[in-house]
Design a protein around this motif. Structure first.
Motif, PDB file in Angstrom:
ATOM      1  N   ALA A 264       7.189  32.173 -23.983  1.00 35.89           N
ATOM      2  CA  ALA A 264       7.435  32.928 -25.215  1.00 35.89           C
ATOM      3  C   ALA A 264       8.903  33.348 -25.300  1.00 35.89           C
ATOM      4  CB  ALA A 264       6.523  34.158 -25.267  1.00 35.89           C
ATOM      5  N   PHE A 265       9.490  33.713 -24.177  1.00 36.64           N
ATOM      6  CA  PHE A 265      10.919  34.061 -24.161  1.00 36.64           C
ATOM      7  C   PHE A 265      11.750  32.850 -24.613  1.00 36.64           C
ATOM      8  CE2 PHE A 265      12.436  38.066 -21.906  1.00 36.64           C
ATOM      9  CZ  PHE A 265      11.275  38.772 -22.132  1.00 36.64           C
ATOM     10  N   ALA A 266      11.442  31.705 -24.002  1.00 32.77           N
ATOM     11  CA  ALA A 266      12.192  30.496 -24.350  1.00 32.77           C
ATOM     12  C   ALA A 266      12.005  30.159 -25.822  1.00 32.77           C
ATOM     13  CB  ALA A 266      11.747  29.334 -23.465  1.00 32.77           C
ATOM     14  N   GLY A 267      10.803  30.468 -26.320  1.00 32.16           N
ATOM     15  CA  GLY A 267      10.489  30.144 -27.710  1.00 32.16           C
ATOM     16  C   GLY A 267      11.005  31.167 -28.708  1.00 32.16           C
ATOM     17  N   GLY A 268      11.715  32.199 -28.212  1.00 35.17           N
ATOM     18  CA  GLY A 268      12.350  33.126 -29.159  1.00 35.17           C
ATOM     19  C   GLY A 268      11.490  34.287 -29.619  1.00 35.17           C
ATOM     20  N   ILE A 269      10.565  34.722 -28.783  1.00 35.09           N
ATOM     21  CA  ILE A 269       9.743  35.882 -29.145  1.00 35.09           C
ATOM     22  C   ILE A 269      10.652  37.056 -29.549  1.00 35.09           C
ATOM     23  CG2 ILE A 269       9.643  36.720 -26.747  1.00 35.09           C
ATOM     24  CD1 ILE A 269       6.794  37.721 -27.264  1.00 35.09           C
ATOM     25  N   ALA A 270      10.233  37.808 -30.553  1.00 33.20           N
ATOM     26  CA  ALA A 270      11.028  38.975 -30.972  1.00 33.20           C
ATOM     27  C   ALA A 270      10.888  40.066 -29.915  1.00 33.20           C
ATOM     28  CB  ALA A 270      10.523  39.488 -32.316  1.00 33.20           C
ATOM     29  N   TRP A 271      11.958  40.846 -29.709  1.00 35.26           N
ATOM     30  CA  TRP A 271      11.894  41.898 -28.680  1.00 35.26           C
ATOM     31  C   TRP A 271      10.730  42.862 -28.946  1.00 35.26           C
ATOM     32  CZ3 TRP A 271      13.593  40.516 -24.425  1.00 35.26           C
ATOM     33  CH2 TRP A 271      14.857  39.964 -24.211  1.00 35.26           C
ATOM     34  N   GLY A 272      10.548  43.201 -30.207  1.00 35.70           N
ATOM     35  CA  GLY A 272       9.476  44.140 -30.560  1.00 35.70           C
ATOM     36  C   GLY A 272       8.113  43.611 -30.143  1.00 35.70           C
ATOM     37  N   GLU A 273       7.952  42.329 -30.342  1.00 32.50           N
ATOM     38  CA  GLU A 273       6.672  41.699 -29.996  1.00 32.50           C
ATOM     39  C   GLU A 273       6.497  41.667 -28.469  1.00 32.50           C
ATOM     40  OE1 GLU A 273       4.808  37.370 -30.864  1.00 32.50           O
ATOM     41  OE2 GLU A 273       6.502  37.953 -32.187  1.00 32.50           O
ATOM     42  N   ALA A 274       7.573  41.351 -27.778  1.00 32.79           N
ATOM     43  CA  ALA A 274       7.512  41.315 -26.308  1.00 32.79           C
ATOM     44  C   ALA A 274       7.206  42.707 -25.764  1.00 32.79           C
ATOM     45  CB  ALA A 274       8.826  40.799 -25.736  1.00 32.79           C
ATOM     46  N   LYS A 275       7.781  43.716 -26.395  1.00 34.93           N
ATOM     47  CA  LYS A 275       7.535  45.086 -25.940  1.00 34.93           C
ATOM     48  C   LYS A 275       6.085  45.481 -26.174  1.00 34.93           C
ATOM     49  CE  LYS A 275      12.242  46.802 -26.158  1.00 34.93           C
ATOM     50  NZ  LYS A 275      13.254  47.598 -26.851  1.00 34.93           N
ATOM     51  N   GLN A 276       5.556  45.075 -27.300  1.00 38.71           N
ATOM     52  CA  GLN A 276       4.152  45.374 -27.579  1.00 38.71           C
ATOM     53  C   GLN A 276       3.258  44.692 -26.533  1.00 38.71           C
ATOM     54  OE1 GLN A 276       2.824  47.529 -29.658  1.00 38.71           O
ATOM     55  NE2 GLN A 276       0.690  46.988 -29.197  1.00 38.71           N
ATOM     56  N   ALA A 277       3.589  43.443 -26.179  1.00 34.51           N
ATOM     57  CA  ALA A 277       2.799  42.720 -25.174  1.00 34.51           C
ATOM     58  C   ALA A 277       2.891  43.414 -23.818  1.00 34.51           C
ATOM     59  CB  ALA A 277       3.285  41.271 -25.059  1.00 34.51           C
ATOM     60  N   LEU A 278       4.091  43.872 -23.494  1.00 41.38           N
ATOM     61  CA  LEU A 278       4.268  44.575 -22.221  1.00 41.38           C
ATOM     62  C   LEU A 278       3.445  45.861 -22.212  1.00 41.38           C
ATOM     63  CD1 LEU A 278       5.595  45.073 -19.466  1.00 41.38           C
ATOM     64  CD2 LEU A 278       7.537  46.102 -20.671  1.00 41.38           C
ATOM     65  N   PHE A 279       3.524  46.605 -23.309  1.00 39.44           N
ATOM     66  CA  PHE A 279       2.746  47.842 -23.385  1.00 39.44           C
ATOM     67  C   PHE A 279       1.261  47.544 -23.184  1.00 39.44           C
ATOM     68  CE2 PHE A 279      -0.006  50.284 -26.319  1.00 39.44           C
ATOM     69  CZ  PHE A 279      -0.114  51.434 -25.539  1.00 39.44           C
ATOM     70  N   GLU A 280       0.763  46.530 -23.866  1.00 40.52           N
ATOM     71  CA  GLU A 280      -0.668  46.234 -23.774  1.00 40.52           C
ATOM     72  C   GLU A 280      -1.061  45.824 -22.358  1.00 40.52           C
ATOM     73  OE1 GLU A 280      -1.513  43.491 -26.986  1.00 40.52           O
ATOM     74  OE2 GLU A 280      -1.084  45.055 -28.484  1.00 40.52           O
ATOM     75  N   ARG A 281      -0.177  45.060 -21.704  1.00 43.40           N
ATOM     76  CA  ARG A 281      -0.502  44.591 -20.353  1.00 43.40           C
ATOM     77  C   ARG A 281      -0.553  45.757 -19.365  1.00 43.40           C
ATOM     78  NH1 ARG A 281      -2.849  43.685 -17.149  1.00 43.40           N
ATOM     79  NH2 ARG A 281      -3.337  41.870 -15.883  1.00 43.40           N
ATOM     80  N   ILE A 282       0.444  46.639 -19.475  1.00 43.08           N
ATOM     81  CA  ILE A 282       0.474  47.774 -18.551  1.00 43.08           C
ATOM     82  C   ILE A 282      -0.694  48.712 -18.850  1.00 43.08           C
ATOM     83  CG2 ILE A 282       1.796  49.804 -17.810  1.00 43.08           C
ATOM     84  CD1 ILE A 282       4.321  48.198 -18.025  1.00 43.08           C
ATOM     85  N   GLU A 283      -0.922  48.930 -20.118  1.00 44.65           N
ATOM     86  CA  GLU A 283      -2.019  49.829 -20.507  1.00 44.65           C
ATOM     87  C   GLU A 283      -3.350  49.323 -19.944  1.00 44.65           C
ATOM     88  OE1 GLU A 283      -2.079  52.758 -21.651  1.00 44.65           O
ATOM     89  OE2 GLU A 283      -4.160  52.986 -22.299  1.00 44.65           O
ATOM     90  N   LEU A 284      -3.533  48.012 -19.986  1.00 43.65           N
ATOM     91  CA  LEU A 284      -4.767  47.414 -19.463  1.00 43.65           C
ATOM     92  C   LEU A 284      -4.940  47.745 -17.970  1.00 43.65           C
ATOM     93  CD1 LEU A 284      -7.033  45.429 -20.428  1.00 43.65           C
ATOM     94  CD2 LEU A 284      -5.666  43.583 -19.413  1.00 43.65           C
ATOM     95  N   ALA A 285      -3.834  47.671 -17.238  1.00 47.06           N
ATOM     96  CA  ALA A 285      -3.899  47.931 -15.796  1.00 47.06           C
ATOM     97  C   ALA A 285      -4.052  49.417 -15.495  1.00 47.06           C
ATOM     98  CB  ALA A 285      -2.641  47.384 -15.117  1.00 47.06           C
ATOM     99  N   VAL A 286      -3.395  50.223 -16.304  1.00 42.17           N
ATOM    100  CA  VAL A 286      -3.267  51.642 -15.967  1.00 42.17           C
ATOM    101  C   VAL A 286      -4.401  52.505 -16.532  1.00 42.17           C
ATOM    102  CG1 VAL A 286      -1.836  53.647 -16.535  1.00 42.17           C
ATOM    103  CG2 VAL A 286      -0.773  51.609 -15.561  1.00 42.17           C
ATOM    104  N   ALA A 287      -4.951  52.094 -17.684  1.00 39.04           N
ATOM    105  CA  ALA A 287      -5.896  52.970 -18.387  1.00 39.04           C
ATOM    106  C   ALA A 287      -7.071  53.441 -17.512  1.00 39.04           C
ATOM    107  CB  ALA A 287      -6.389  52.293 -19.660  1.00 39.04           C
ATOM    108  N   PRO A 288      -7.729  52.526 -16.774  1.00 35.79           N
ATOM    109  CA  PRO A 288      -8.857  53.011 -15.965  1.00 35.79           C
ATOM    110  C   PRO A 288      -8.407  53.967 -14.857  1.00 35.79           C
ATOM    111  CG  PRO A 288      -8.630  50.589 -15.805  1.00 35.79           C
ATOM    112  CD  PRO A 288      -7.547  51.066 -16.702  1.00 35.79           C
ATOM    113  N   MET A 289      -7.230  53.711 -14.312  1.00 42.66           N
ATOM    114  CA  MET A 289      -6.713  54.616 -13.275  1.00 42.66           C
ATOM    115  C   MET A 289      -6.348  55.959 -13.894  1.00 42.66           C
ATOM    116  SD  MET A 289      -4.269  52.451 -10.760  1.00 42.66           S
ATOM    117  CE  MET A 289      -3.245  51.598 -11.924  1.00 42.66           C
TER     118      MET A 289
END
Ligand code: TRP
Length: 426
Positions: A264-289
């Protein structure tokens, strides 16, 4: 095979952040599940006092860090989980080690030296604002480690020097009083990322760039959206190399997810979109904890009880071992002479010694004589006593013998290393 003892501590002076979790807590919990591991994980609250004079903060941080370990899945039945200040044997051992720690060794500790260098650069008195806790920090840490005979100490790179100092102090003690301590090793896991913070530097409280591990979801999202990125526009390919965003993603994602993000980086993902993906990934890991964390924080008495149980188990090891160490150095009951280790039996071995002298050829020499009087190393000739002295200093700091001289026949390089270790920091 004997169990591998793993030990590490976290200083209780702040709120745990994603870097603490990915760099220390998560790998430590994984390691503790290995069948051959005995893990000792503790809250380094004595160390916290070096950094802060805010009692409420020390208490709060202790609660938060303890709750974080538990929420992250630490099994307190399986590991020794305790608070440093619940083990009075640790400060007592610290004193016994202090008497075996060269002041010269501690002068070289990075944290202390940095404070002195900064004062000097600012034109201040070199020791302005430096407390003795900072100076003695490595000895307290050595006591933490040596008390439990840890083999392996997982730490960040900035702590490697402290583990080496613990080794030096232990080697010297063993040399003088017999083999009591295990020499520990720093375990630096290359596969465990040092997480970047919001500004791209290492995530650290001292840079004020952290993302708290259990920030509420809205705050987590806000912080993630404040991560520094470059000015590439949507559609422009983005570099993963050096991207804090990408590294954070990688620390929480599976290899397949990471691959997809790389594409996705190579394909030009927008920073905002990448940040949203990062938030969702971390939230998935952290929420149950986070849910467990919040429940735990609301029950400090339960955490306190777990720490008390952990302290009792740790002291079951520390109390008799400290007794052995006290006896070794001569802090003994006066009616204990009937014990097998009498004065004659444990005759304290003298330390190795460097002897400097001048020969008829006008040059300067030294030799290293072992504690038992055996000649170990004969130097070459030096033009000045200063040169000879500097070579000795280098050897004492763990330098290679190199062309300093020749080992006496029959002396192994190990024997030399052991003798030098006994002198480390003199
Ligand atoms: N000094 C360590 C740090 O700040 C914390 C610590 C204290 C520690 N005692 C220890 C780590 C013993 C490992 C072993 O990160």
């Amino acid at each position: 095979m004997a169990a591998q003892r793993i030990l590490t501590g976290i200083t209780t002076s702040g709120t745990p952040h994603l870097g603490n979790y990915a760099g220390a807590i998560r790998p430590a919990i994984e390691a503790s599940r290995r069948a051959d591991a005995e893990s000792f994980y503790f809250l380094a609250d004595y160390h916290a006092l070096i950094k802060t004079a805010d009692p409420a903060r020390v208490q709060r941080s202790t609660l938060e860090i303890a709750a974080s370990w538990l929420a992250a899945g630490l099994d307190t039945e399986r590991v020794w989980f305790y608070r440093q200040s619940d083990i009075p044997e640790i400060p007592e051992l610290t004193w016994l080690l202090t008497c075996n720690a060269g002041k010269g060794l501690l002068n070289r500790a990075h944290a202390y030296k940095a404070a002195v260098d900064k004062n000097t650069a600012d034109g201040e008195d070199p020791d302005a604002g430096v407390n003795m806790g900072l100076f003695m920090y490595p000895v307290l840490m050595a006591a933490d480690i040596l008390m439990f005979k840890a083999h392996s100490v997982p730490v960040g790179r900035d702590q490697i020097q402290h583990i080496e100092m613990a080794r030096d102090i232990a080697a010297r003690f063993n040399h003088l009083y017999g083999e009591h301590f295990v020499l520990p090793e720093a375990a630096i896991d290359e596969s465990v990322a040092t997480l970047p913070g919001l500004d791209g530097r290492k995530m650290s409280k001292s840079y004020d760039n952290t993302i708290p591990l259990f920030a509420p979801a809205a705050e987590l999202r806000k912080l993630i959206f404040s991560i520094v990125t470059d000015s590439r526009l949507p559609g422009e390919p983005k570099e993963v190399e050096g991207s804090a965003l990408f590294q954070l993603y990688q620390a929480f994602a599976t290899p397949a997810e990471t691959q997809a993000m790389r594409a996705a980086f190579a394909g030009g993902i927008a920073w905002g979109e990448a940040k949203q993906a990062l938030f969702e990934r971390i939230e998935l890991a952290v929420a149950p904890m986070r849910e467990r964390y919040e429940a735990l924080i609301a029950q400090p008495a339960l955490i306190e009880q777990k720490l008390q149980e952990g302290a009792a188990r740790a002291r079951a090891i520390a109390t008799p071992f400290l007794g052995e160490i006290r006896h070794a150095v001569g802090l003994r009951r006066l009616d204990s002479s009937a014990t097998p280790t009498t004065v004659a039996a444990t005759k304290v071995q003298a330390l190795p010694q460097f002897k400097q002298y001048r020969e008829a050829d006008g040059r300067f020499y030294f030799k290293l004589v072992g504690g038992d009087g055996r000649l170990l190393l004969q130097s070459r000739g030096f033009d000045s006593p200063k040169e000879a002295g500097q070579t000795i200093a280098r050897l004492k700091q763990g330098g290679e013998a190199g062309d300093a001289g020749t080992l006496v026949e029959g002396v192994s390089t190990e024997a030399l290393a052991e003798a030098l270790a006994a002198l480390a920091g003199e």
